[in-house]
Design an enzyme around this catalytic site. Structure first.
Site, PDB file in Angstrom:
ATOM      1  N   ASP A 180       7.323  -1.505  -4.749  1.00 33.50           N
ATOM      2  CA  ASP A 180       6.812  -1.747  -3.399  1.00 33.50           C
ATOM      3  C   ASP A 180       7.771  -1.141  -2.375  1.00 33.50           C
ATOM      4  O   ASP A 180       8.995  -1.238  -2.505  1.00 33.50           O
ATOM      5  CB  ASP A 180       6.648  -3.254  -3.160  1.00 33.50           C
ATOM      6  CG  ASP A 180       5.763  -3.561  -1.971  1.00 33.50           C
ATOM      7  OD1 ASP A 180       4.651  -4.071  -2.170  1.00 33.50           O
ATOM      8  OD2 ASP A 180       6.187  -3.282  -0.824  1.00 33.50           O
TER       9      ASP A 180
ATOM     10  N   ASN B  44      -3.785 -10.279  -3.779  1.00 36.05           N
ATOM     11  CA  ASN B  44      -4.487 -10.597  -2.537  1.00 36.05           C
ATOM     12  C   ASN B  44      -5.855  -9.928  -2.537  1.00 36.05           C
ATOM     13  O   ASN B  44      -5.980  -8.771  -2.945  1.00 36.05           O
ATOM     14  CB  ASN B  44      -3.669 -10.116  -1.337  1.00 36.05           C
ATOM     15  CG  ASN B  44      -2.392 -10.919  -1.154  1.00 36.05           C
ATOM     16  OD1 ASN B  44      -2.376 -12.128  -1.333  1.00 36.05           O
ATOM     17  ND2 ASN B  44      -1.296 -10.236  -0.807  1.00 36.05           N
TER      18      ASN B  44
ATOM     19  N   GLN C 266      -4.599  -9.249   2.655  1.00 34.39           N
ATOM     20  CA  GLN C 266      -4.536  -7.976   1.928  1.00 34.39           C
ATOM     21  C   GLN C 266      -4.464  -6.847   2.945  1.00 34.39           C
ATOM     22  O   GLN C 266      -5.241  -6.815   3.905  1.00 34.39           O
ATOM     23  CB  GLN C 266      -5.789  -7.809   1.058  1.00 34.39           C
ATOM     24  CG  GLN C 266      -5.800  -6.514   0.253  1.00 34.39           C
ATOM     25  CD  GLN C 266      -7.077  -6.338  -0.569  1.00 34.39           C
ATOM     26  OE1 GLN C 266      -8.038  -7.104  -0.433  1.00 34.39           O
ATOM     27  NE2 GLN C 266      -7.088  -5.322  -1.407  1.00 34.39           N
TER      28      GLN C 266
ATOM     29  N   HIS D  80      -4.419  -4.364  -6.432  1.00 36.01           N
ATOM     30  CA  HIS D  80      -3.039  -4.277  -6.919  1.00 36.01           C
ATOM     31  C   HIS D  80      -2.510  -5.660  -7.245  1.00 36.01           C
ATOM     32  O   HIS D  80      -2.864  -6.645  -6.592  1.00 36.01           O
ATOM     33  CB  HIS D  80      -2.126  -3.585  -5.903  1.00 36.01           C
ATOM     34  CG  HIS D  80      -2.182  -4.166  -4.521  1.00 36.01           C
ATOM     35  ND1 HIS D  80      -3.202  -3.878  -3.637  1.00 36.01           N
ATOM     36  CD2 HIS D  80      -1.370  -5.028  -3.866  1.00 36.01           C
ATOM     37  CE1 HIS D  80      -3.004  -4.526  -2.503  1.00 36.01           C
ATOM     38  NE2 HIS D  80      -1.897  -5.251  -2.613  1.00 36.01           N
TER      39      HIS D  80
ATOM     40  N   HIS E 125       0.977  -7.715  -7.355  1.00 38.20           N
ATOM     41  CA  HIS E 125       2.403  -7.767  -7.036  1.00 38.20           C
ATOM     42  C   HIS E 125       3.124  -8.443  -8.206  1.00 38.20           C
ATOM     43  O   HIS E 125       2.718  -9.524  -8.643  1.00 38.20           O
ATOM     44  CB  HIS E 125       2.661  -8.622  -5.788  1.00 38.20           C
ATOM     45  CG  HIS E 125       2.060  -8.100  -4.524  1.00 38.20           C
ATOM     46  ND1 HIS E 125       2.810  -7.432  -3.575  1.00 38.20           N
ATOM     47  CD2 HIS E 125       0.795  -8.156  -4.038  1.00 38.20           C
ATOM     48  CE1 HIS E 125       2.018  -7.118  -2.546  1.00 38.20           C
ATOM     49  NE2 HIS E 125       0.792  -7.542  -2.797  1.00 38.20           N
TER      50      HIS E 125
END
Ligand code: AMP
Ligand code: ZN
Length: 117
Positions: free
Chosen positions: A30, A85, A92, A98, A100
């Site tokens: 990230d 999310n 989001q 995706h 995390h």
């Protein structure tokens, strides 16, 4: 999806620090990490979120890759938090599915990582 940031990472147009890759999945760190380990695991195919009709093969590949990422990052034993999310109330911000993967420190107890009201 030429206007999708994560599709552009898959195609190589936007650089990323890739942690793991296979036929169906890409994982990269990230840009704004919230923990010592904060990696995003995405399907290479574009789905906006879990609200899309995501096929089980894709979901399986993504979560199998989550486990591989945890091993590669050395947090498989210490533990990690996974967050997905989906949609406006979740906050989001990137509309490409995706997961995390966050670890390397103790998380706040409970479900909240990104604080809200
Ligand atoms: P979410 O709020 O669940 O949509 O999370 C989107 C995440 O994508 C955030 O944690 C951002 O820091 C991250 N992000 C946005 N752009 C990039 C990028 N180009 N490379 C890596 N991570 C990104
Ligand atoms: Zn996309």
């Amino acid at each position: 999806m030429s206007d999708c940031i994560f599709c552009n990472i898959v195609s190589g147009e936007i650089p990323a620090t890739v942690v793991y890759e296979d036929d169906q999945v890409l994982a990269f760190d990230d840009l704004s990490p919230q923990a010592p380990v904060h990696t995003l695991v995405i399907p290479k195919a574009h789905f906006s979120s879990l609200a899309d009709d995501v096929d089980t093969a894709t979901l399986g590949a993504v979560f199998t890759a989550v486990r591989a990422v945890a091993v590669l990052k050395g947090i498989d034993q210490s533990g990690y938090r996974t967050i997905v999310n989906s949609g406006p109330d979740s906050m989001q911000t990137v509309e490409h599915l995706h997961v995390h993967v966050m670890g390397g420190r103790k998380m706040a107890h409970g479900m909240v990582v990104f604080s809200g009201d």
